[in-house]
Enzyme design. Structure first.
Site, PDB file in Angstrom:
ATOM      1  N   GLU A 257      23.346  -3.824 -76.134  1.00 39.57           N
ATOM      2  CA  GLU A 257      24.029  -4.994 -75.135  1.00 39.57           C
ATOM      3  C   GLU A 257      23.939  -5.860 -76.722  1.00 39.57           C
ATOM      4  OE1 GLU A 257      20.608  -8.274 -74.213  1.00 39.57           O
ATOM      5  OE2 GLU A 257      21.507  -9.497 -76.144  1.00 39.57           O
TER       6      GLU A 257
ATOM      7  N   THR B 172      26.775 -11.417 -74.189  1.00 43.44           N
ATOM      8  CA  THR B 172      26.020 -12.139 -74.353  1.00 43.44           C
ATOM      9  C   THR B 172      26.751 -13.764 -74.513  1.00 43.44           C
ATOM     10  OG1 THR B 172      26.095 -12.735 -76.944  1.00 43.44           O
ATOM     11  CG2 THR B 172      24.255 -11.443 -75.908  1.00 43.44           C
ATOM     12  N   TYR B 173      26.332 -14.632 -74.185  1.00 42.18           N
ATOM     13  CA  TYR B 173      27.193 -15.651 -73.650  1.00 42.18           C
ATOM     14  C   TYR B 173      26.256 -17.111 -74.587  1.00 42.18           C
ATOM     15  CZ  TYR B 173      29.809 -19.330 -70.586  1.00 42.18           C
ATOM     16  OH  TYR B 173      30.481 -20.153 -69.646  1.00 42.18           O
TER      17      TYR B 173
ATOM     18  N   ALA C 100      25.227 -20.319 -77.050  1.00 39.09           N
ATOM     19  CA  ALA C 100      25.159 -21.727 -76.747  1.00 39.09           C
ATOM     20  C   ALA C 100      26.043 -22.513 -76.374  1.00 39.09           C
ATOM     21  CB  ALA C 100      24.326 -21.995 -78.051  1.00 39.09           C
TER      22      ALA C 100
ATOM     23  N   HIS D 109      26.927 -11.483 -69.313  1.00 36.72           N
ATOM     24  CA  HIS D 109      25.447 -12.350 -69.486  1.00 36.72           C
ATOM     25  C   HIS D 109      26.674 -13.973 -69.172  1.00 36.72           C
ATOM     26  CE1 HIS D 109      22.907 -10.229 -72.078  1.00 36.72           C
ATOM     27  NE2 HIS D 109      23.441  -9.658 -71.893  1.00 36.72           N
TER      28      HIS D 109
ATOM     29  N   ARG E   1      18.949 -19.259 -68.759  1.00 36.48           N
ATOM     30  CA  ARG E   1      19.576 -21.187 -68.781  1.00 36.48           C
ATOM     31  C   ARG E   1      20.109 -20.758 -69.819  1.00 36.48           C
ATOM     32  NH1 ARG E   1      14.894 -24.122 -70.666  1.00 36.48           N
ATOM     33  NH2 ARG E   1      14.925 -23.150 -72.811  1.00 36.48           N
TER      34      ARG E   1
ATOM     35  N   ASP F 210       4.196 -18.597 -67.122  1.00 41.11           N
ATOM     36  CA  ASP F 210       5.567 -17.611 -67.288  1.00 41.11           C
ATOM     37  C   ASP F 210       5.696 -16.312 -66.263  1.00 41.11           C
ATOM     38  OD1 ASP F 210       7.895 -17.904 -69.397  1.00 41.11           O
ATOM     39  OD2 ASP F 210       7.353 -16.330 -70.202  1.00 41.11           O
TER      40      ASP F 210
ATOM     41  N   GLN G 267      12.912 -10.277 -73.810  1.00 39.04           N
ATOM     42  CA  GLN G 267      12.955 -10.214 -74.788  1.00 39.04           C
ATOM     43  C   GLN G 267      12.353  -9.538 -75.688  1.00 39.04           C
ATOM     44  OE1 GLN G 267      14.795 -11.667 -77.004  1.00 39.04           O
ATOM     45  NE2 GLN G 267      14.516 -13.545 -76.435  1.00 39.04           N
TER      46      GLN G 267
HETATM   47  P1  FAD Z   1      14.079 -19.790 -67.395  1.00 38.81           P
HETATM   48  O1  FAD Z   1      14.040 -19.068 -66.415  1.00 38.81           O
HETATM   49  O2  FAD Z   1      14.853 -21.010 -66.793  1.00 38.81           O
HETATM   50  O3  FAD Z   1      12.914 -20.727 -68.162  1.00 38.81           O
HETATM   51  C1  FAD Z   1      13.155 -21.177 -68.822  1.00 38.81           C
HETATM   52  C2  FAD Z   1      12.125 -22.063 -70.009  1.00 38.81           C
HETATM   53  O4  FAD Z   1      11.508 -23.065 -68.537  1.00 38.81           O
HETATM   54  C3  FAD Z   1      10.782 -21.553 -69.779  1.00 38.81           C
HETATM   55  O5  FAD Z   1       9.953 -21.993 -70.383  1.00 38.81           O
HETATM   56  C4  FAD Z   1      10.246 -21.482 -68.237  1.00 38.81           C
HETATM   57  O6  FAD Z   1       8.337 -21.035 -68.260  1.00 38.81           O
HETATM   58  C5  FAD Z   1      10.508 -22.126 -67.705  1.00 38.81           C
HETATM   59  N1  FAD Z   1      10.699 -22.788 -66.893  1.00 38.81           N
HETATM   60  C6  FAD Z   1      11.559 -21.972 -65.469  1.00 38.81           C
HETATM   61  N2  FAD Z   1      11.415 -22.118 -64.391  1.00 38.81           N
HETATM   62  C7  FAD Z   1      10.926 -23.440 -64.393  1.00 38.81           C
HETATM   63  C8  FAD Z   1       9.723 -24.666 -63.369  1.00 38.81           C
HETATM   64  N3  FAD Z   1      10.235 -24.153 -61.765  1.00 38.81           N
HETATM   65  N4  FAD Z   1       9.545 -25.066 -63.179  1.00 38.81           N
HETATM   66  C9  FAD Z   1       8.351 -24.696 -64.814  1.00 38.81           C
HETATM   67  N5  FAD Z   1       9.205 -24.353 -65.803  1.00 38.81           N
HETATM   68  C10 FAD Z   1      10.106 -23.649 -65.894  1.00 38.81           C
HETATM   69  N6  FAD Z   1      20.979 -16.935 -74.585  1.00 38.81           N
HETATM   70  C11 FAD Z   1      22.007 -17.372 -74.653  1.00 38.81           C
HETATM   71  O7  FAD Z   1      22.161 -18.212 -74.847  1.00 38.81           O
HETATM   72  N7  FAD Z   1      23.212 -16.587 -74.124  1.00 38.81           N
HETATM   73  C12 FAD Z   1      22.501 -14.894 -73.714  1.00 38.81           C
HETATM   74  O8  FAD Z   1      23.346 -14.406 -72.968  1.00 38.81           O
HETATM   75  C13 FAD Z   1      21.478 -14.800 -73.802  1.00 38.81           C
HETATM   76  N8  FAD Z   1      21.273 -13.426 -73.647  1.00 38.81           N
HETATM   77  C14 FAD Z   1      20.104 -13.280 -72.921  1.00 38.81           C
HETATM   78  C15 FAD Z   1      19.290 -11.740 -72.819  1.00 38.81           C
HETATM   79  C16 FAD Z   1      17.975 -11.757 -72.583  1.00 38.81           C
HETATM   80  C17 FAD Z   1      17.526  -9.893 -72.214  1.00 38.81           C
HETATM   81  C18 FAD Z   1      17.153 -12.797 -72.695  1.00 38.81           C
HETATM   82  C19 FAD Z   1      15.705 -12.118 -72.433  1.00 38.81           C
HETATM   83  C20 FAD Z   1      17.827 -14.009 -73.396  1.00 38.81           C
HETATM   84  C21 FAD Z   1      18.974 -13.995 -73.562  1.00 38.81           C
HETATM   85  N9  FAD Z   1      19.515 -15.211 -73.628  1.00 38.81           N
HETATM   86  C22 FAD Z   1      20.087 -15.859 -74.003  1.00 38.81           C
HETATM   87  C23 FAD Z   1      17.910 -16.277 -74.608  1.00 38.81           C
HETATM   88  C24 FAD Z   1      17.103 -17.499 -73.062  1.00 38.81           C
HETATM   89  O9  FAD Z   1      18.528 -18.193 -72.760  1.00 38.81           O
HETATM   90  C25 FAD Z   1      16.088 -17.977 -73.644  1.00 38.81           C
HETATM   91  O10 FAD Z   1      15.233 -17.525 -73.892  1.00 38.81           O
HETATM   92  C26 FAD Z   1      16.165 -19.152 -72.503  1.00 38.81           C
HETATM   93  O11 FAD Z   1      15.302 -20.405 -73.452  1.00 38.81           O
HETATM   94  C27 FAD Z   1      15.157 -19.331 -71.580  1.00 38.81           C
HETATM   95  O12 FAD Z   1      16.329 -19.016 -70.297  1.00 38.81           O
HETATM   96  P2  FAD Z   1      15.635 -17.842 -69.100  1.00 38.81           P
HETATM   97  O13 FAD Z   1      17.318 -17.990 -69.103  1.00 38.81           O
HETATM   98  O14 FAD Z   1      14.670 -17.126 -69.302  1.00 38.81           O
HETATM   99  O15 FAD Z   1      14.973 -19.821 -68.531  1.00 38.81           O
END
Ligand code: FAD
Length: 304
Positions: A30, A61-62, A64, A90, A120, A174, A192
């Site tokens: 990455e 990565t993308y 914020a 991403h 997200r 989660d 992560q």
């Molecule tokens: P989600 O799956 O939407 O989860 C977000 C939160 O909401 C979690 O606490 C989850 O438990 C909760 N949740 C989800 N669905 C529901 C529901 N239906 N009801 C209630 N709660 C819910 N960030 C960047 O800005 N750019 C990047 O390029 C980037 N790359 C990443 C690559 C990897 C491999 C990882 C692991 C993370 C990366 N991140 C990146 C960070 C990531 O965007 C953050 O950790 C973010 O806070 C969560 O993203 P997610 O896609 O898991 O969100």
């Protein structure tokens, strides 16, 4: 299952999904979009140095709020067009309307990018700050999985959290979120960063108990500098275990020894993960190639 790195995608596979289904392990790197020309040179140097290892894919990565949108899209497209590597793009929901998200996905498709990591994203205040969706946007990554899948034949990856997402109410809830992303069409997940293999295996067990078996690829960040890894752990919400800190801190004041111990820790983690059946490894390179290359040689030497 061979440890050897696949040369390009074997067996005619063109997506991570097809590759893993064919019984291959996935090895990937990455990168992040740099801020200036100097950083850009460093990025391409690292990309070219790691290209010789024939990774399964490389990801960019993308930033914020889409702050790096143009650079992320540009670098991802250049990887697709000018290198022998397969890019994973991403994409995050932060501050984007559905219309914008559709347009970015369209740009990726136009450049022949078929693998997308649907996230997200984090609010500007970090992973624990309250997330406010764009008024015409998406609230959760699961919705971006659905959107991406509806727009073409994409292979979609999602994020997973061995220690649970910082704002999740529990590890079980989660795991249910990850299972929902898989049921919405996600083909694989990348975790992560984390330091204890048991955290990864517990996540795999929790998700599999929900009847979901998507490949979950562990994300690895080698320690090359204690302060830097402390910052990264804080940003990601991962815990930096005391025993890990102690192993590295004993060499405080000797950067080469700190680095060597950090590489040894990461190599042991990778060994334990592969031995326990992890479907591959994803390395957070911070746009440098050396530590990743050293861990590879260590793994190859150990497994033969
Ligand atoms: P989600 O799956 O939407 O989860 C977000 C939160 O909401 C979690 O606490 C989850 O438990 C909760 N949740 C989800 N669905 C529901 C529901 N239906 N009801 C209630 N709660 C819910 N960030 C960047 O800005 N750019 C990047 O390029 C980037 N790359 C990443 C690559 C990897 C491999 C990882 C692991 C993370 C990366 N991140 C990146 C960070 C990531 O965007 C953050 O950790 C973010 O806070 C969560 O993203 P997610 O896609 O898991 O969100």
């Amino acid at each position: 299952m061979a440890l050897g790195l696949p040369s390009r995608m074997p067996g005619g596979a063109s997506t991570v999904r097809e590759l893993i289904a064919a019984g291959e392990r996935s090895f990937s790197f990455e990168f992040f979009p740099p801020k200036d020309l100097e950083g850009e040179k460093q990025l391409w140097k690292a990309l070219r140095e790691l290209e010789v290892l024939s990774p399964t894919f490389v990801s960019v990565t993308y930033g914020a709020g889409g702050s790096t949108r143009d650079r992320t899209v540009g670098i991802t497209e250049r990887i697709a067009q000018d290198t022998s590597m397969t890019p994973l793009a991403h994409l995050t929901c932060v501050d984007h309307s559905v219309r914008t998200l559709r347009s970015v996905i369209g740009s990726y498709a136009g450049a022949g990018v078929r693998n997308v990591l649907a996230l997200r994203g984090d609010p500007a205040g970090g992973p624990s700050a309250p997330y406010v969706a764009h008024s015409e946007g998406l609230r959760y990554a699961v919705e971006l999985v659905e959107l991406t899948k509806s727009l073409g034949d994409f292979c979609v990856g999602v994020a997973a959290f061995p220690e649970a997402h910082p704002s999740a109410t529990s590890a079980d809830s989660d795991a249910r979120v990850l299972a929902a992303k898989a049921r919405a069409g996600a083909d694989f997940a990348i975790t992560q960063l984390f330091f204890r293999p048991e955290d990864y295996f517990r996540l795999v067990d929790r998700v599999s108990a929900l009847g979901v078996d998507i490949p979950i690829i562990p994300g690895i960040m080698p320690i090359t500098n204690l302060n830097q890894i402390r910052r990264m752990a804080e940003l990601s919400g991962a815990a930096l275990p005391e025993e890990t800190v102690a192993r590295v801190a004993q060499y405080d004041g000797d950067p080469a020894a700190v680095r060597a111990e950090g590489i040894a820790i990461a190599t042991e983690l990778c060994d334990a993960l592969l031995a326990g059946g992890a479907p591959g490894l994803h390395f957070y390179t911070l746009n440098r190639s050396k530590a990743t290359r050293e861990i590879y040689s260590g793994l190859r030497a150990a497994v033969g």
